[in-house]
Design an enzyme around this catalytic site. Structure first.
Site, PDB file in Angstrom:
ATOM      1  N   ARG A  88       0.813  -1.236   0.000  1.00  8.18           N
ATOM      2  CA  ARG A  88       0.000   0.000   0.000  1.00  8.18           C
ATOM      3  C   ARG A  88       0.836   1.270   0.000  1.00  8.18           C
ATOM      4  NH1 ARG A  88      -2.789  -3.186   3.865  1.00  8.18           N
ATOM      5  NH2 ARG A  88      -4.544  -4.228   2.883  1.00  8.18           N
TER       6      ARG A  88
ATOM      7  N   HIS B  47      -2.503  15.385 -26.143  1.00  7.64           N
ATOM      8  CA  HIS B  47      -2.418  14.013 -25.628  1.00  7.64           C
ATOM      9  C   HIS B  47      -3.635  13.159 -25.995  1.00  7.64           C
ATOM     10  CE1 HIS B  47       1.018  15.571 -23.516  1.00  7.64           C
ATOM     11  NE2 HIS B  47       1.211  14.461 -22.830  1.00  7.64           N
TER      12      HIS B  47
ATOM     13  N   GLU C  42       7.371  17.676 -25.302  1.00  6.67           N
ATOM     14  CA  GLU C  42       6.788  18.061 -24.009  1.00  6.67           C
ATOM     15  C   GLU C  42       7.366  19.398 -23.525  1.00  6.67           C
ATOM     16  OE1 GLU C  42       4.223  16.436 -22.907  1.00  6.67           O
ATOM     17  OE2 GLU C  42       4.489  14.255 -22.921  1.00  6.67           O
TER      18      GLU C  42
ATOM     19  N   ASN D   2      -2.170  18.205 -20.814  1.00  6.83           N
ATOM     20  CA  ASN D   2      -2.471  17.161 -21.808  1.00  6.83           C
ATOM     21  C   ASN D   2      -2.690  17.715 -23.202  1.00  6.83           C
ATOM     22  OD1 ASN D   2      -2.408  14.774 -20.233  1.00  6.83           O
ATOM     23  ND2 ASN D   2      -4.254  15.484 -19.213  1.00  6.83           N
TER      24      ASN D   2
ATOM     25  N   LYS E 201       5.660  22.813 -14.605  1.00  4.64           N
ATOM     26  CA  LYS E 201       4.897  21.637 -14.192  1.00  4.64           C
ATOM     27  C   LYS E 201       4.606  21.667 -12.696  1.00  4.64           C
ATOM     28  CE  LYS E 201       3.824  16.919 -14.595  1.00  4.64           C
ATOM     29  NZ  LYS E 201       3.929  15.664 -15.314  1.00  4.64           N
TER      30      LYS E 201
ATOM     31  N   HIS F 111      -2.522  10.009 -27.617  1.00  2.30           N
ATOM     32  CA  HIS F 111      -2.753   8.671 -27.035  1.00  2.30           C
ATOM     33  C   HIS F 111      -3.498   7.781 -28.028  1.00  2.30           C
ATOM     34  CE1 HIS F 111      -2.326  10.138 -22.570  1.00  2.30           C
ATOM     35  NE2 HIS F 111      -1.167   9.957 -23.169  1.00  2.30           N
TER      36      HIS F 111
ATOM     37  N   GLU G 260      -5.726  16.628 -10.830  1.00  2.00           N
ATOM     38  CA  GLU G 260      -6.320  16.962 -12.131  1.00  2.00           C
ATOM     39  C   GLU G 260      -7.845  17.093 -12.089  1.00  2.00           C
ATOM     40  OE1 GLU G 260      -4.336  15.240 -15.599  1.00  2.00           O
ATOM     41  OE2 GLU G 260      -6.250  15.296 -16.642  1.00  2.00           O
TER      42      GLU G 260
ATOM     43  N   LYS H 130       2.072  11.219 -11.445  1.00  2.00           N
ATOM     44  CA  LYS H 130       1.216  10.325 -12.228  1.00  2.00           C
ATOM     45  C   LYS H 130       1.996   9.050 -12.522  1.00  2.00           C
ATOM     46  CE  LYS H 130      -2.012  13.277 -14.704  1.00  2.00           C
ATOM     47  NZ  LYS H 130      -2.427  13.778 -16.029  1.00  2.00           N
TER      48      LYS H 130
ATOM     49  N   HIS I 109       6.060   8.356 -27.687  1.00  2.00           N
ATOM     50  CA  HIS I 109       5.071   9.211 -27.019  1.00  2.00           C
ATOM     51  C   HIS I 109       5.204  10.674 -27.487  1.00  2.00           C
ATOM     52  CE1 HIS I 109       2.405  10.661 -23.882  1.00  2.00           C
ATOM     53  NE2 HIS I 109       3.320  11.524 -23.490  1.00  2.00           N
TER      54      HIS I 109
ATOM     55  N   ARG J 119      -4.679  21.110 -14.248  1.00  2.00           N
ATOM     56  CA  ARG J 119      -3.667  20.122 -14.640  1.00  2.00           C
ATOM     57  C   ARG J 119      -3.983  19.488 -16.000  1.00  2.00           C
ATOM     58  NH1 ARG J 119      -0.304  15.675 -11.070  1.00  2.00           N
ATOM     59  NH2 ARG J 119       0.871  14.872 -12.853  1.00  2.00           N
TER      60      ARG J 119
HETATM   61  P1  NAD Z   1      11.114   5.519 -22.557  1.00  2.00           P
HETATM   62  O1  NAD Z   1      11.020   5.389 -21.118  1.00  2.00           O
HETATM   63  O2  NAD Z   1      10.600   4.411 -23.399  1.00  2.00           O
HETATM   64  O3  NAD Z   1      12.626   5.813 -22.934  1.00  2.00           O
HETATM   65  C1  NAD Z   1      12.968   5.962 -24.295  1.00  2.00           C
HETATM   66  C2  NAD Z   1      14.097   5.025 -24.707  1.00  2.00           C
HETATM   67  O4  NAD Z   1      15.351   5.570 -24.275  1.00  2.00           O
HETATM   68  C3  NAD Z   1      14.028   3.648 -24.114  1.00  2.00           C
HETATM   69  O5  NAD Z   1      14.490   2.715 -25.056  1.00  2.00           O
HETATM   70  C4  NAD Z   1      14.988   3.743 -22.932  1.00  2.00           C
HETATM   71  O6  NAD Z   1      15.480   2.501 -22.520  1.00  2.00           O
HETATM   72  C5  NAD Z   1      16.061   4.602 -23.514  1.00  2.00           C
HETATM   73  N1  NAD Z   1      16.853   5.365 -22.568  1.00  2.00           N
HETATM   74  C6  NAD Z   1      16.451   5.926 -21.420  1.00  2.00           C
HETATM   75  N2  NAD Z   1      17.431   6.692 -20.929  1.00  2.00           N
HETATM   76  C7  NAD Z   1      18.472   6.586 -21.766  1.00  2.00           C
HETATM   77  C8  NAD Z   1      19.762   7.157 -21.794  1.00  2.00           C
HETATM   78  N3  NAD Z   1      20.146   8.054 -20.882  1.00  2.00           N
HETATM   79  N4  NAD Z   1      20.609   6.811 -22.800  1.00  2.00           N
HETATM   80  C9  NAD Z   1      20.201   5.952 -23.769  1.00  2.00           C
HETATM   81  N5  NAD Z   1      18.980   5.411 -23.805  1.00  2.00           N
HETATM   82  C10 NAD Z   1      18.130   5.727 -22.825  1.00  2.00           C
HETATM   83  O7  NAD Z   1      10.351   6.830 -23.095  1.00  2.00           O
HETATM   84  P2  NAD Z   1      10.188   8.310 -22.506  1.00  2.00           P
HETATM   85  O8  NAD Z   1      10.003   9.170 -23.673  1.00  2.00           O
HETATM   86  O9  NAD Z   1      11.209   8.621 -21.502  1.00  2.00           O
HETATM   87  O10 NAD Z   1       8.808   8.209 -21.707  1.00  2.00           O
HETATM   88  C11 NAD Z   1       7.591   7.949 -22.368  1.00  2.00           C
HETATM   89  C12 NAD Z   1       6.615   7.391 -21.362  1.00  2.00           C
HETATM   90  O11 NAD Z   1       6.369   8.366 -20.365  1.00  2.00           O
HETATM   91  C13 NAD Z   1       5.277   7.034 -21.958  1.00  2.00           C
HETATM   92  O12 NAD Z   1       4.868   5.793 -21.482  1.00  2.00           O
HETATM   93  C14 NAD Z   1       4.361   8.127 -21.460  1.00  2.00           C
HETATM   94  O13 NAD Z   1       3.031   7.697 -21.328  1.00  2.00           O
HETATM   95  C15 NAD Z   1       4.975   8.452 -20.133  1.00  2.00           C
HETATM   96  N6  NAD Z   1       4.683   9.815 -19.647  1.00  2.00           N
HETATM   97  C16 NAD Z   1       4.243   9.937 -18.370  1.00  2.00           C
HETATM   98  C17 NAD Z   1       3.997  11.188 -17.846  1.00  2.00           C
HETATM   99  C18 NAD Z   1       3.593  11.339 -16.419  1.00  2.00           C
HETATM  100  O14 NAD Z   1       3.224  12.456 -15.998  1.00  2.00           O
HETATM  101  N7  NAD Z   1       3.665  10.290 -15.613  1.00  2.00           N
HETATM  102  C19 NAD Z   1       4.189  12.324 -18.644  1.00  2.00           C
HETATM  103  C20 NAD Z   1       4.657  12.163 -19.948  1.00  2.00           C
HETATM  104  C21 NAD Z   1       4.891  10.887 -20.439  1.00  2.00           C
HETATM  105  N1  GLY Z   2       1.889  14.714 -18.217  1.00  2.00           N
HETATM  106  C1  GLY Z   2       0.621  15.211 -17.766  1.00  2.00           C
HETATM  107  C2  GLY Z   2       0.515  15.355 -16.300  1.00  2.00           C
HETATM  108  O1  GLY Z   2       1.438  15.074 -15.573  1.00  2.00           O
HETATM  109  O2  GLY Z   2      -0.502  15.768 -15.814  1.00  2.00           O
END
Ligand code: NAD
Ligand code: GLY
Length: 364
Positions: free
Chosen positions: A124, A251, A188, A248, A230, A255, A240, A146, A268, A244
């Site tokens: 939890r 998005h 972003e 998006n 942010k 998405h 949100e 998130k 993404h 917030r």
């Molecule tokens: P990712 O996590 O898939 O990373 C991209 C690629 O880069 C992967 O292959 C990873 O292994 C590689 N990588 C990571 N760091 C590296 C480094 N320093 N050197 C070489 N390779 C490296 O993608 P991302 O763009 O970081 O994240 C996208 C994800 O984030 C999506 O799932 C999206 O939905 C999520 N997201 C979440 C939020 C949130 O608020 N929680 C906001 C935006 C996006």
């Molecule tokens: N990436 C959108 C949020 O964090 O609300």
């Protein structure tokens, strides 16, 4: 290189936390040690990031007397699933991790979102630290709490709000990031300028080449300014219920592209770029943006090397996929649209016909 570190605070009362941004932050044990209460931590990472940064982080932690249990997951958006999440729980249980054990997510947004969700659920809730290693995760996903996994019917549909205790954004990790991933992260960054910070948008127009060249001071500035934007939004509306949602922009369309094309096909950030142009086109059709402003937005994404047209899935398929969006209220789609550069709103004013026309205009 001289260590340059900038620190921001996400002010959420007794759940407030710092974001340290700069060169070499993951080598500085004094930044992380105060947030770890036990002698063992779990580091969740993936097969790409582990060979690059796991040993650096491990030696930092070991210099503070902390041992590391690594959990190395397969790499990719297609692995942001229940099955992969269970691998984390298997490791936590097998190693008899306790509620007080800290989980550190070392990687991009996929690792951060899954590690955070695992931390929110395990017994939890266990303490959680974000060590983002992509531009996208340093400017967005590691901040704000998130966490989620994907479902075949929709992106990030299963998750929780769960804030980290600390974010360490080490910009030296960006040196190994593939070009395509760096560009995806810029989507972003540009978003913050578009939704609420026109001054930053103008700075981005002037400094995009420096960011693409990975100039450390330009990167530090862009990450700091993105996180500051942010943090302000998250502090005002953590769960949100209002403002917030503006984070998006692009998005809902993006998405739909990610889900419709199969997770991992479009990155993404790429899907968000194309989605933002659909939102801009719809804003133009509603009379809020003029053609020149849409072109100006298109131009910055083109310069960032990002797609400005979505894939031709068909408007009906987009609408079907978008009907699962988390902003849907009483069955009515609400979209983030632009009134000008630097000002976004959430609106349910667009009809399905108008949304379809914008999709058709911006998909090839
Ligand atoms: P990712 O996590 O898939 O990373 C991209 C690629 O880069 C992967 O292959 C990873 O292994 C590689 N990588 C990571 N760091 C590296 C480094 N320093 N050197 C070489 N390779 C490296 O993608 P991302 O763009 O970081 O994240 C996208 C994800 O984030 C999506 O799932 C999206 O939905 C999520 N997201 C979440 C939020 C949130 O608020 N929680 C906001 C935006 C996006
Ligand atoms: N990436 C959108 C949020 O964090 O609300």
């Amino acid at each position: 290189m001289l260590n340059m570190i900038e620190t921001l605070n996400v002010a959420l009362g007794d759940r407030s936390y710092p974001i340290h941004i700069g060169t070499g932050v993951i080598t500085q044990v004094e930044l992380i040690l105060p947030y770890i209460k036990q002698k063992k931590v779990v580091v969740v990472t993936n097969t790409t990031v582990a060979p690059l940064y796991l040993e650096v982080l491990r030696s930092t932690l070991e210099s503070g007397g902390i041992s590391v249990l690594p959990v190395v997951l397969p790499d990719g958006e297609q692995f942001k699933t229940w099955e992969t999440l269970n691998l984390i729980f298997d490791a936590l249980l097998s190693a008899r991790c306790e509620r007080g054990t800290t989980l550190i997510a070392l990687g991009g947004g996929v690792i951060g979102d899954m590690g955070g969700f695992a931390a929110a659920c395990y017994q939890r809730g266990m303490p959680f630290i974000q060590v983002p290693t992509t531009l996208l995760s340093q400017v967005d996903s590691s901040v704000g709490g998130k966490t989620a996994i994907n479902h075949p019917l929709g992106k990030n549909m299963i998750g929780a709000f769960y804030q980290p205790k600390l974010v360490l954004a080490d910009i030296t990790t960006l040196n190994t990031l593939p070009e395509r991933e760096l560009k995806a992260g810029l989507a972003e960054v540009i978003k913050y300028g578009l939704i609420r910070d026109v001054e930053f948008y103008v700075w981005l127009e002037a400094n995009l080449e420096n960011l693409l060249a990975r100039d450390p001071s330009a990167l530090t500035y862009a990450i700091h300014r993105s996180c500051a934007n942010k943090a302000e939004v998250v502090v005002a509306d953590e769960k949100e219920t209002g403002e917030r949602a503006l984070l998006n922009l692009g998005h809902t369309f993006g998405h739909a592209i990610e889900t419709g094309m199969g997770y991992g096909d479009w990155l993404h950030g790429e899907a968000i770029a194309a989605g933002t142009l659909i939102a801009a086109e719809l804003s133009r059709q509603l009379g809020w943006l003029d053609e020149k402003t849409v072109k100006r937005i298109e131009h910055i994404f083109v310069r960032a090397g990002l797609p400005v047209f979505g894939p031709r899935l068909g408007a009906a398929r987009y609408l079907e996929l978008m009907s699962h969006d988390k902003k849907v209220q009483d069955g009515k789609l609400r979209l983030v649209l632009l009134q000008e550069i630097g000002r976004a709103i959430v609106s349910d004013q667009a009809s399905d016909a108008q949304i379809s026309a914008a999709i058709e205009a911006r998909c090839t």
